[in-house]
Design a protein around this motif. Structure first.
Motif, short mmCIF file in Angstrom:
data_model
loop_
_atom_site.label_atom_id
_atom_site.label_comp_id
_atom_site.label_asym_id
_atom_site.label_seq_id
_atom_site.Cartn_x
_atom_site.Cartn_y
_atom_site.Cartn_z
N ASP A 1 0.80 -1.23 0.00
CA ASP A 1 0.00 0.00 0.00
C ASP A 1 0.83 1.27 0.00
O ASP A 1 0.34 2.33 0.35
N LYS B 1 -0.43 4.61 -1.21
CA LYS B 1 -1.37 5.41 -0.42
C LYS B 1 -0.71 6.67 0.12
O LYS B 1 -1.37 7.68 0.34
N HIS C 1 -4.14 3.67 -6.00
CA HIS C 1 -2.95 3.59 -5.14
C HIS C 1 -2.05 2.41 -5.51
O HIS C 1 -0.85 2.45 -5.28
N HIS D 1 -2.23 -6.12 -6.26
CA HIS D 1 -2.62 -6.73 -4.98
C HIS D 1 -4.13 -6.66 -4.73
O HIS D 1 -4.64 -7.36 -3.89
N HIS D 2 -4.84 -5.86 -5.51
CA HIS D 2 -6.31 -5.88 -5.43
C HIS D 2 -6.92 -6.65 -6.61
O HIS D 2 -8.13 -6.88 -6.60
N ASP E 1 -4.50 -9.29 3.03
CA ASP E 1 -5.07 -7.94 3.17
C ASP E 1 -6.54 -8.04 3.61
O ASP E 1 -6.99 -7.37 4.54
FE LIG Z 1 -4.22 -1.69 -1.23
#
Ligand SMILES: [Fe+2]
Length: 283
Positions: free
Chosen positions: A144, A147, A181, A205-206, A225
């Motif tokens: 992340d 972010k 992000h 990662h998403h 996550d």
């Molecule tokens: Fe994320």
């Protein structure tokens, strides 16, 4: 509003780059032709890295006592994967500790979340062997990172607007700003010269089903996550619209019944880390 990666990275200008020595050490660790003494020589010119590896190698955790006095010995005791984790953790830790008001995250929450995701991702990827599981740990730690540069855009974004109800938070970021992000974090990692498997795991990662050859790492990070969301660590604005990708579960050979076991395992590991580093997760 569409904003470019360049503008965002400029905006994140207060993020110091990963120090040159750390970058060189990471590059050397990835090179199969490098030997331990070359890696140790690079690290030995950096006071921070030197004291870090010596402290860890002499810690009670490794059970050797205060016998390690050179960087080379320390690198051999710790192993290259751990050294890589330490370099990454030490260089990004200070960034991860800051508050992210755009995501409703208080100071320290992102750091706790990152360590939890890293730990869970390592557990999930362990079925693919030690190498991949350590890579999943690194990817989880910094997934992340984008972010940090993105959050200022979100400070005025309310997430309870009905038109966004069916969107994941990543889709919302994309719909509002033309970037998200994950993409931004991957670009930051690329500019820090981090390896392609980490860049790809951050980018997807998403959406682990799009990660191609790095799908296993991205899937492990994704599911870890999601588990951290269930555990309630580091839930900000984006946690309210998190969609678990079933493809990730399939890649990892998991079904829904496996989640409680994973969550229990992550809880234990987080508690162990807490007692080891004296970190107060509940604060
Ligand atoms: Fe994320």
């Amino acid at each position: 509003m569409v904003i470019t990666v360049e503008q965002l990275i400029k905006r994140a200008g207060d993020l110091p780059p990963i120090p040159q020595t750390a970058q060189k050490a990471l590059l050397l660790i990835r090179n199969p032709d490098t030997n331990v003494s070359e890696i140790a020589s690079i690290m030995a010119v950096d006071q921070v890295l030197t004291s870090l590896v010596l402290r860890w190698a002499n810690s009670a955790y490794y059970g050797i006592g205060n016998q390690i006095s050179t960087v080379q010995q320390a690198v051999m005791v710790l192993g290259l994967n751990t050294v890589q984790s330490l370099i990454l953790a030490s260089t990004v830790a200070s960034y991860l500790d800051r508050p992210l008001p755009g995501y409703d995250l208080e100071r320290g929450e992102m750091w706790k979340h990152a360590v939890g995701v890293a730990t869970g991702a390592r557990t999930l990827a362990s079925r693919f062997g030690r190498q991949i599981s350590e890579e999943a740990y690194h990817a989880g730690l910094i997934c992340d990172i984008g972010k940090l540069a993105f959050e200022f855009l979100l400070r005025d974004v309310r997430v309870d607007r009905p038109e966004w109800e069916d969107l994941t938070f990543l889709e919302l970021e994309h719909a509002r700003f033309g970037i998200d992000h994950a993409t931004l974090g991957a670009e930051m990692a690329r500019r820090w010269n981090l390896p392609e498997n980490l860049v790809s795991a951050i980018a997807f990662h998403h959406n682990p089903s799009q990660a191609g050859e790095h799908g296993r790492i991205a899937a492990a990070v994704h599911v870890a996550d999601a588990a951290m969301m269930v555990l309630g660590y580091g839930i900000g604005k984006d946690g309210l619209q998190y969609k678990l990708d079933p493809v990730a579960m399939k890649i990892l050979g998991l079904n829904e019944n496996g989640m409680p076991e994973l969550i229990e395992c992550m809880t234990t590991q987080i508690q162990e880390i807490e007692s080891f580093i004296g970190f107060d997760w509940k604060s």
